[in-house]
Enzyme design. Structure first.
Site, PDB file in Angstrom:
ATOM      1  CG  ASN A 191      -2.168   1.138   1.415  1.00 10.05           C
ATOM      2  OD1 ASN A 191      -1.399   2.249   1.071  1.00 10.05           O
ATOM      3  ND2 ASN A 191      -3.180   0.949   1.639  1.00 10.05           N
ATOM      4  CB  THR A 246      -8.869   1.894   8.679  1.00 11.88           C
ATOM      5  OG1 THR A 246      -8.733   2.570   7.221  1.00 11.88           O
ATOM      6  CG2 THR A 246     -10.106   0.925   8.475  1.00 11.88           C
ATOM      7  CG  HIS A 253       0.613   6.282   4.761  1.00 16.26           C
ATOM      8  ND1 HIS A 253       0.016   7.458   5.197  1.00 16.26           N
ATOM      9  CD2 HIS A 253       0.022   5.316   5.091  1.00 16.26           C
ATOM     10  CE1 HIS A 253      -1.236   6.803   5.745  1.00 16.26           C
ATOM     11  NE2 HIS A 253      -1.153   5.675   5.464  1.00 16.26           N
ATOM     12  NE  ARG A 310      -7.995   7.145   4.899  1.00 18.99           N
ATOM     13  CZ  ARG A 310      -8.691   7.050   5.824  1.00 18.99           C
ATOM     14  NH1 ARG A 310     -10.063   7.621   6.008  1.00 18.99           N
ATOM     15  NH2 ARG A 310      -8.748   6.139   6.677  1.00 18.99           N
ATOM     16  CG  HIS A 313      -8.029   4.123   1.492  1.00 22.72           C
ATOM     17  ND1 HIS A 313      -8.078   4.256   2.955  1.00 22.72           N
ATOM     18  CD2 HIS A 313      -9.212   4.459   1.067  1.00 22.72           C
ATOM     19  CE1 HIS A 313      -9.431   4.243   3.231  1.00 22.72           C
ATOM     20  NE2 HIS A 313     -10.156   4.443   2.226  1.00 22.72           N
ATOM     21  CD  GLU A 357      -7.051  -0.400   1.377  1.00 21.08           C
ATOM     22  OE1 GLU A 357      -6.670   0.576   1.841  1.00 21.08           O
ATOM     23  OE2 GLU A 357      -6.633  -1.462   2.132  1.00 21.08           O
ATOM     24  NE  ARG A 376      -7.392  11.073   6.033  1.00 25.74           N
ATOM     25  CZ  ARG A 376      -7.949  10.384   7.049  1.00 25.74           C
ATOM     26  NH1 ARG A 376      -7.186   9.946   7.892  1.00 25.74           N
ATOM     27  NH2 ARG A 376      -9.196  10.819   7.450  1.00 25.74           N
ATOM     28  CD  GLU A 408      -7.010  -5.932   3.297  1.00 27.78           C
ATOM     29  OE1 GLU A 408      -7.113  -5.786   1.963  1.00 27.78           O
ATOM     30  OE2 GLU A 408      -6.137  -5.442   3.951  1.00 27.78           O
ATOM     31  CG  HIS A 424      -5.037  -1.296   9.672  1.00 24.81           C
ATOM     32  ND1 HIS A 424      -5.415  -0.066   8.650  1.00 24.81           N
ATOM     33  CD2 HIS A 424      -4.829  -0.770  10.671  1.00 24.81           C
ATOM     34  CE1 HIS A 424      -5.303   0.964   9.430  1.00 24.81           C
ATOM     35  NE2 HIS A 424      -4.946   0.654  10.842  1.00 24.81           N
TER      36      HIS A 424
HETATM   37  C1  DXP Z   1      -8.141  -0.346   5.011  1.00 26.32           C
HETATM   38  C2  DXP Z   1      -6.754  -0.171   5.716  1.00 26.32           C
HETATM   39  O1  DXP Z   1      -6.669  -0.689   6.556  1.00 26.32           O
HETATM   40  C3  DXP Z   1      -5.780   0.698   4.867  1.00 26.32           C
HETATM   41  O2  DXP Z   1      -5.275   0.113   4.041  1.00 26.32           O
HETATM   42  C4  DXP Z   1      -6.417   1.895   4.747  1.00 26.32           C
HETATM   43  O3  DXP Z   1      -5.497   2.775   3.745  1.00 26.32           O
HETATM   44  C5  DXP Z   1      -6.144   2.818   6.114  1.00 26.32           C
HETATM   45  O4  DXP Z   1      -6.263   4.321   5.802  1.00 26.32           O
HETATM   46  P1  DXP Z   1      -4.952   5.184   5.721  1.00 26.32           P
HETATM   47  O5  DXP Z   1      -3.842   4.493   4.823  1.00 26.32           O
HETATM   48  O6  DXP Z   1      -5.574   6.567   5.591  1.00 26.32           O
HETATM   49  O7  DXP Z   1      -4.492   5.067   7.172  1.00 26.32           O
HETATM   50  N1  LIG Z   2      -5.677  -2.971   4.114  1.00 27.71           N
HETATM   51  C1  LIG Z   2      -4.561  -2.562   4.772  1.00 27.71           C
HETATM   52  C2  LIG Z   2      -3.542  -1.617   3.991  1.00 27.71           C
HETATM   53  O1  LIG Z   2      -3.711  -1.606   2.569  1.00 27.71           O
HETATM   54  C3  LIG Z   2      -2.384  -1.293   4.483  1.00 27.71           C
HETATM   55  O2  LIG Z   2      -2.593  -0.977   6.169  1.00 27.71           O
HETATM   56  P1  LIG Z   2      -1.321  -0.374   6.795  1.00 27.71           P
HETATM   57  O3  LIG Z   2      -0.101  -1.431   6.570  1.00 27.71           O
HETATM   58  O4  LIG Z   2      -0.851   0.805   6.008  1.00 27.71           O
HETATM   59  O5  LIG Z   2      -1.867  -0.231   8.134  1.00 27.71           O
END
Ligand code: DXP
Ligand SMILES: NCC(=O)COP(=O)(O)O
Length: 256
Positions: A10, A104, A13, A48, A46, A73, A52, A154, A193
């Site tokens: 993911n 999340t 960030h 959003r 994600h 996401e 953000r 998931e 997560h």
């Molecule tokens: C759904 C999940 O757990 C994450 O993939 C999600 O992206 C969390 O949101 P942030 O990345 O904005 O913290």
């Molecule tokens: N769905 C979880 C994800 O994509 C990444 O979560 P995280 O490792 O950033 O907490």
């Protein structure tokens, strides 16, 4: 070695850091390309409602810039449905969102929203998009996912990631039982997560889990050791978790 578990990286960030100055660096697409080179099996992002981190332009650029499957996401809203149908990513994962949340905080209440989710899931599936629900490791939610005919869930590992001692053990058992139930219902199981080097092995060792989605920790660790190294170390731990002969696995890796 038992069945390999996939890693979805993911890259949200990377955009968080970019947005801190409002420029174009660091570029999430470059991060996704490096992740692919480091062995990621997919990219998760994600979009959003409050944008953000990941923006609509990021989504366009990711589609053009990567060959790995993209797991988008998104909240289960008409706005996001329209975006998903327009872009047709490999997969969509429906996640809960609250603008005031820092991240999340839990899984989607699929059981409580079956009627509103049904048309959204149907339209995504009809468009050839693989749909997953980001849910708690909870029987009611898993059976709701089955009722919604989604091929993937998931499991939210956030409570596991934030637990210690007895609570951690209880959360791991909860995740294991949920994964077994979902697998018995022919639902593919992913998890994610809050996963880190420290807590990933017990989750990766659950053979019912086909994929982990990991982001925040990998991007943070990349600040210190680089993104490719950060991902490769996570890949190593996931493979170690699945190795049937762990001594042989470790000896082979030490020799490398
Ligand atoms: C759904 C999940 O757990 C994450 O993939 C999600 O992206 C969390 O949101 P942030 O990345 O904005 O913290
Ligand atoms: N769905 C979880 C994800 O994509 C990444 O979560 P995280 O490792 O950033 O907490």
């Amino acid at each position: 070695m038992t069945k390999r578990i996939r890693l979805g990286v993911n890259i949200d960030h990377v955009a968080t850091i970019r947005n801190a100055r409002g420029g174009t660096h660091p570029d999430p697409v470059r991060a996704a390309q490096l992740a692919a080179h480091a062995g990621a099996d997919g990219i998760t992002t994600h979009l959003r409602e409050d944008r953000r981190h990941i923006s609509d332009d990021d989504l366009v650029n990711l589609e053009k810039g990567i060959t790995l499957p993209l797991n988008l996401e998104m909240a289960a809203t008409e706005e996001m449905l329209e975006i998903a149908l327009q872009h047709r990513p490999h997969a969509v994962c429906l996640v809960p969102e609250k603008r005031e949340e820092q991240t999340t905080e839990g899984g989607l209440d699929a059981a409580g929203q079956i009627d509103s989710l049904k048309p959204i899931v149907a339209k995504l599936l009809a468009a050839g998009i693989r749909v997953s629900l980001f849910i708690e490791p909870d029987e009611t939610q898993i059976r709701a996912a089955k009722a919604l005919n989604v091929p993937v869930i998931e499991l939210h590992t956030g409570h596991y990631a934030n637990s210690v001692n007895e609570e951690l053990a209880a959360e791991l058992i909860r995740i294991e039982q949920a994964a077994k139930l979902a697998k018995s219902l022919n639902i593919e199981v992913h998890a994610g997560h809050g996963l880190t080097y420290e807590n990933v092995i017990p989750i990766a060792a659950l053979e019912e889990i086909a994929e982990l989605n990991i982001g925040h920790f990998l991007i943070g660790e990349a600040i210190f050791i680089g993104l490719e190294a950060s991902i490769k170390r996570m890949r190593y731990l996931m493979d170690a978790a699945r190795a049937e002969d762990k001594v042989d696995f470790l000896v082979k890796h030490i020799a490398l």
